[in-house]
Motif scaffolding. Structure first.
Motif, PDB file in Angstrom:
ATOM      1  N   ARG A  65       0.814  -1.217   0.000  1.00 17.15           N
ATOM      2  CA  ARG A  65       0.000   0.000   0.000  1.00 17.15           C
ATOM      3  C   ARG A  65       0.849   1.269   0.000  1.00 17.15           C
ATOM      4  NH1 ARG A  65      -3.868   0.214   4.998  1.00 17.15           N
ATOM      5  NH2 ARG A  65      -4.197  -1.902   4.247  1.00 17.15           N
ATOM      6  N   TYR A  66       2.029   1.188   0.631  1.00 13.57           N
ATOM      7  CA  TYR A  66       2.890   2.361   0.782  1.00 13.57           C
ATOM      8  C   TYR A  66       4.307   2.029   0.327  1.00 13.57           C
ATOM      9  CZ  TYR A  66      -0.921   3.596   3.971  1.00 13.57           C
ATOM     10  OH  TYR A  66      -2.146   3.846   4.516  1.00 13.57           O
ATOM     11  N   PRO A  67       5.054   3.016  -0.157  1.00 12.66           N
ATOM     12  CA  PRO A  67       6.461   2.782  -0.487  1.00 12.66           C
ATOM     13  C   PRO A  67       7.277   2.594   0.783  1.00 12.66           C
ATOM     14  CG  PRO A  67       5.938   5.104  -0.711  1.00 12.66           C
ATOM     15  CD  PRO A  67       4.632   4.406  -0.452  1.00 12.66           C
ATOM     16  N   PRO A  68       8.457   2.011   0.678  1.00  9.14           N
ATOM     17  CA  PRO A  68       9.309   1.838   1.855  1.00  9.14           C
ATOM     18  C   PRO A  68       9.655   3.170   2.508  1.00  9.14           C
ATOM     19  CG  PRO A  68      10.104   0.502   0.032  1.00  9.14           C
ATOM     20  CD  PRO A  68       9.058   1.402  -0.534  1.00  9.14           C
ATOM     21  N   LEU A  69       9.917   3.139   3.816  1.00  4.39           N
ATOM     22  CA  LEU A  69      10.407   4.310   4.539  1.00  4.39           C
ATOM     23  C   LEU A  69      11.917   4.229   4.657  1.00  4.39           C
ATOM     24  CD1 LEU A  69       7.931   4.832   7.541  1.00  4.39           C
ATOM     25  CD2 LEU A  69       8.014   6.045   5.357  1.00  4.39           C
ATOM     26  N   VAL A  70      12.580   5.348   4.468  1.00  4.78           N
ATOM     27  CA  VAL A  70      14.025   5.426   4.630  1.00  4.78           C
ATOM     28  C   VAL A  70      14.308   6.222   5.898  1.00  4.78           C
ATOM     29  CG1 VAL A  70      16.190   6.240   3.633  1.00  4.78           C
ATOM     30  CG2 VAL A  70      14.390   5.300   2.144  1.00  4.78           C
ATOM     31  N   GLU A  71      15.105   5.660   6.782  1.00  8.06           N
ATOM     32  CA  GLU A  71      15.391   6.340   8.040  1.00  8.06           C
ATOM     33  C   GLU A  71      16.321   7.521   7.825  1.00  8.06           C
ATOM     34  OE1 GLU A  71      17.056   5.489  12.583  1.00  8.06           O
ATOM     35  OE2 GLU A  71      16.899   3.837  11.143  1.00  8.06           O
ATOM     36  N   GLY A  72      15.949   8.654   8.395  1.00  3.63           N
ATOM     37  CA  GLY A  72      16.793   9.842   8.365  1.00  3.63           C
ATOM     38  C   GLY A  72      17.423  10.096   9.719  1.00  3.63           C
ATOM     39  N   ASP A  73      18.025  11.250   9.877  1.00  4.69           N
ATOM     40  CA  ASP A  73      18.621  11.605  11.165  1.00  4.69           C
ATOM     41  C   ASP A  73      17.522  11.741  12.208  1.00  4.69           C
ATOM     42  OD1 ASP A  73      21.137  11.693  10.054  1.00  4.69           O
ATOM     43  OD2 ASP A  73      21.010  13.837   9.575  1.00  4.69           O
ATOM     44  N   PRO A  74      17.779  11.290  13.430  1.00  3.67           N
ATOM     45  CA  PRO A  74      16.754  11.393  14.467  1.00  3.67           C
ATOM     46  C   PRO A  74      16.554  12.836  14.910  1.00  3.67           C
ATOM     47  CG  PRO A  74      18.791  10.549  15.405  1.00  3.67           C
ATOM     48  CD  PRO A  74      18.998  10.607  13.916  1.00  3.67           C
TER      49      PRO A  74
ATOM     50  N   ARG B 139      13.004   9.101  16.635  1.00  2.57           N
ATOM     51  CA  ARG B 139      11.899   9.836  16.043  1.00  2.57           C
ATOM     52  C   ARG B 139      12.403  10.655  14.868  1.00  2.57           C
ATOM     53  NH1 ARG B 139       9.144  14.735  16.400  1.00  2.57           N
ATOM     54  NH2 ARG B 139      10.713  15.612  17.792  1.00  2.57           N
ATOM     55  N   GLN B 140      11.655  10.611  13.780  1.00  2.00           N
ATOM     56  CA  GLN B 140      12.024  11.356  12.584  1.00  2.00           C
ATOM     57  C   GLN B 140      11.421  12.761  12.641  1.00  2.00           C
ATOM     58  OE1 GLN B 140      14.061   9.290   9.991  1.00  2.00           O
ATOM     59  NE2 GLN B 140      14.245   8.771  12.156  1.00  2.00           N
ATOM     60  N   ALA B 141      12.176  13.745  12.198  1.00  2.00           N
ATOM     61  CA  ALA B 141      11.701  15.124  12.229  1.00  2.00           C
ATOM     62  C   ALA B 141      10.491  15.289  11.307  1.00  2.00           C
ATOM     63  CB  ALA B 141      12.816  16.075  11.809  1.00  2.00           C
ATOM     64  N   THR B 142       9.551  16.147  11.710  1.00  4.36           N
ATOM     65  CA  THR B 142       8.341  16.414  10.934  1.00  4.36           C
ATOM     66  C   THR B 142       8.335  17.876  10.493  1.00  4.36           C
ATOM     67  OG1 THR B 142       7.023  17.122  12.834  1.00  4.36           O
ATOM     68  CG2 THR B 142       7.093  14.750  12.363  1.00  4.36           C
ATOM     69  N   PRO B 143       7.485  18.239   9.527  1.00  2.00           N
ATOM     70  CA  PRO B 143       7.361  19.654   9.164  1.00  2.00           C
ATOM     71  C   PRO B 143       6.996  20.535  10.354  1.00  2.00           C
ATOM     72  CG  PRO B 143       6.300  18.274   7.515  1.00  2.00           C
ATOM     73  CD  PRO B 143       6.684  17.366   8.645  1.00  2.00           C
ATOM     74  N   GLU B 144       6.237  19.982  11.295  1.00  2.00           N
ATOM     75  CA  GLU B 144       5.863  20.758  12.477  1.00  2.00           C
ATOM     76  C   GLU B 144       7.089  21.082  13.326  1.00  2.00           C
ATOM     77  OE1 GLU B 144       4.153  18.048  11.464  1.00  2.00           O
ATOM     78  OE2 GLU B 144       2.476  19.204  10.673  1.00  2.00           O
ATOM     79  N   ASP B 145       8.053  20.150  13.399  1.00  2.00           N
ATOM     80  CA  ASP B 145       9.287  20.416  14.136  1.00  2.00           C
ATOM     81  C   ASP B 145       9.994  21.633  13.566  1.00  2.00           C
ATOM     82  OD1 ASP B 145       9.025  18.270  15.859  1.00  2.00           O
ATOM     83  OD2 ASP B 145      10.093  16.903  14.549  1.00  2.00           O
ATOM     84  N   ALA B 146      10.103  21.668  12.228  1.00  4.08           N
ATOM     85  CA  ALA B 146      10.803  22.777  11.586  1.00  4.08           C
ATOM     86  C   ALA B 146      10.082  24.099  11.844  1.00  4.08           C
ATOM     87  CB  ALA B 146      10.922  22.519  10.081  1.00  4.08           C
ATOM     88  N   ALA B 147       8.739  24.047  11.808  1.00  4.92           N
ATOM     89  CA  ALA B 147       7.975  25.271  12.040  1.00  4.92           C
ATOM     90  C   ALA B 147       8.151  25.773  13.466  1.00  4.92           C
ATOM     91  CB  ALA B 147       6.501  25.030  11.744  1.00  4.92           C
ATOM     92  N   VAL B 148       8.128  24.836  14.420  1.00  4.28           N
ATOM     93  CA  VAL B 148       8.282  25.218  15.826  1.00  4.28           C
ATOM     94  C   VAL B 148       9.686  25.749  16.076  1.00  4.28           C
ATOM     95  CG1 VAL B 148       8.335  24.356  18.192  1.00  4.28           C
ATOM     96  CG2 VAL B 148       6.495  23.667  16.661  1.00  4.28           C
TER      97      VAL B 148
ATOM     98  N   SER C  44       0.980  16.163  10.767  1.00  5.25           N
ATOM     99  CA  SER C  44       1.571  14.979  10.154  1.00  5.25           C
ATOM    100  C   SER C  44       1.592  13.820  11.137  1.00  5.25           C
ATOM    101  CB  SER C  44       3.008  15.275   9.702  1.00  5.25           C
ATOM    102  OG  SER C  44       3.036  16.344   8.774  1.00  5.25           O
ATOM    103  N   ALA C  45       1.438  12.613  10.600  1.00  3.17           N
ATOM    104  CA  ALA C  45       1.646  11.436  11.434  1.00  3.17           C
ATOM    105  C   ALA C  45       3.111  11.388  11.867  1.00  3.17           C
ATOM    106  CB  ALA C  45       1.280  10.175  10.659  1.00  3.17           C
ATOM    107  N   ALA C  46       3.344  10.938  13.085  1.00  8.14           N
ATOM    108  CA  ALA C  46       4.707  10.825  13.598  1.00  8.14           C
ATOM    109  C   ALA C  46       5.318   9.509  13.146  1.00  8.14           C
ATOM    110  CB  ALA C  46       4.703  10.910  15.121  1.00  8.14           C
ATOM    111  N   VAL C  47       6.615   9.524  12.847  1.00  6.44           N
ATOM    112  CA  VAL C  47       7.345   8.329  12.435  1.00  6.44           C
ATOM    113  C   VAL C  47       8.508   8.116  13.389  1.00  6.44           C
ATOM    114  CG1 VAL C  47       8.719   7.227  10.627  1.00  6.44           C
ATOM    115  CG2 VAL C  47       6.737   8.642  10.013  1.00  6.44           C
ATOM    116  N   VAL C  48       8.606   6.906  13.920  1.00  8.61           N
ATOM    117  CA  VAL C  48       9.724   6.537  14.791  1.00  8.61           C
ATOM    118  C   VAL C  48      10.277   5.201  14.325  1.00  8.61           C
ATOM    119  CG1 VAL C  48      10.433   5.913  17.136  1.00  8.61           C
ATOM    120  CG2 VAL C  48       8.835   7.805  16.795  1.00  8.61           C
TER     121      VAL C  48
END
Length: 282
Positions: A125-134, A155-164, A179-183
């Motif tokens: 249903r979804y493409p693979p996730l690639v882990e980025g910097d925590p 935990r992966q950074a979200t657009p909300e993190d950047a905005a905050v 955004s849904a959180a990804v860990v």
């Protein structure tokens, strides 16, 4: 030092007996267990019961029947519905009451199905996730002893993190934004003593964390504990690194739901859902 989640203490009749270690302690209350270790231990019992059957686990349902103490526990497994193509198996965790009687604190039921070759029809249903910097802050329970010490939580950074961060505030610590959180999570210790831990058991050791990952509320203001965890797997997991992309929804009457997509390094493998009891802290 936490070196495993359970230590095996042999058998007593049909029961396997285990001592729970500090690695099982919940971030909500250190006197009770996080949901993932019991789910993993009961999954282990079902895998052992199913060995040689030719069936594979397609769904796991954990029901938490009461507070699970960090203490000696008993585990037993049985076939509820036998079958060569479809079978239902269950495993139960029990603890001793002060009067010496036993109470059931957790139960896992599993549907096992007969595999067949559908490689030419397989879809994800979804493409693979690639882990980025925590992200700088892993979760809202920083410093909590016990289970969170036994799992690598990235935990992966979200657009909300950047905005905050751009506004000079503190980084978000849960999935309460748009955004849904990804860990990405990886167990750091074996499930039982030093025995090998299967990939499915490793996934079970972290999947109950979806509730914390997708938290829609501040845990300093609310308690939102799950009563269950239901996992559906269209493919068995591989490896020991898993990502949960989770989001919580809170109703107006103190009940919520967390849902998550589950990934391993190869890609999407399934989903999980949890029912939440939501209470405002005093």
């Amino acid at each position: 030092m936490i070196d495993c989640m359970f230590r095996r203490h042999g058998a007593d009749g049909e029961d396997e007996v285990f001592e729970s270690t500090d690695g099982t302690r919940s971030n909500w209350d250190p006197e009770i267990q996080h949901g993932s270790p019991p789910l993993a231990l009961l999954t282990r019992a079902i895998e052992n019961l199913a060995a040689g059957s030719g069936l594979r686990i397609a769904r796991l349902t954990l029901d938490i029947l009461g507070p699970i103490p960090v203490a000696t526990v008993r585990v037993r497994a049985r076939v509820e519905r036998p079958g060569s193509r479809i079978s239902l198996m269950s495993a139960e965790m029990l603890t001793d009451r002060p009067d010496g009687s036993q109470r059931s604190v957790a139960r896992v039921t599993a549907w096992l199905l007969a595999p067949s070759d559908t490689a030419d029809a397989a879809t994800d249903r979804y493409p693979p996730l690639v882990e980025g910097d925590p992200a700088a802050v892993a979760h809202a329970w920083e410093g909590a002893p016990g289970y969170l010490e036994a799992v690598s939580w990235r935990r992966q950074a979200t657009p909300e993190d950047a905005a905050v961060a751009g506004s000079g505030g503190s980084a978000a610590v849960a999935g309460s934004g748009g955004s849904a959180a990804v860990v990405w999570l990886s167990p750091l210790v074996p499930l039982v003593d030093s025995e090998p831990t299967t990939p499915l058991q490793l996934l079970a050791m972290v999947v109950d964390s979806a509730n914390g990952i997708g938290a829609a509320l501040d845990p300093q203001q609310f308690v939102f504990m799950n009563t269950d965890t239901v996992v559906h797997l269209h493919r068995l997991p591989t490896g020991q690194d898993f990502a949960l992309r989770a989001r919580g929804s809170i109703g107006p009457d103190g009940i919520g739901v967390t849902t998550a997509e589950i990934f391993d390094r190869r890609g999407f493998i399934g989903t999980c859902a949890q029912t939440l009891l939501v209470q405002r802290r005093e």
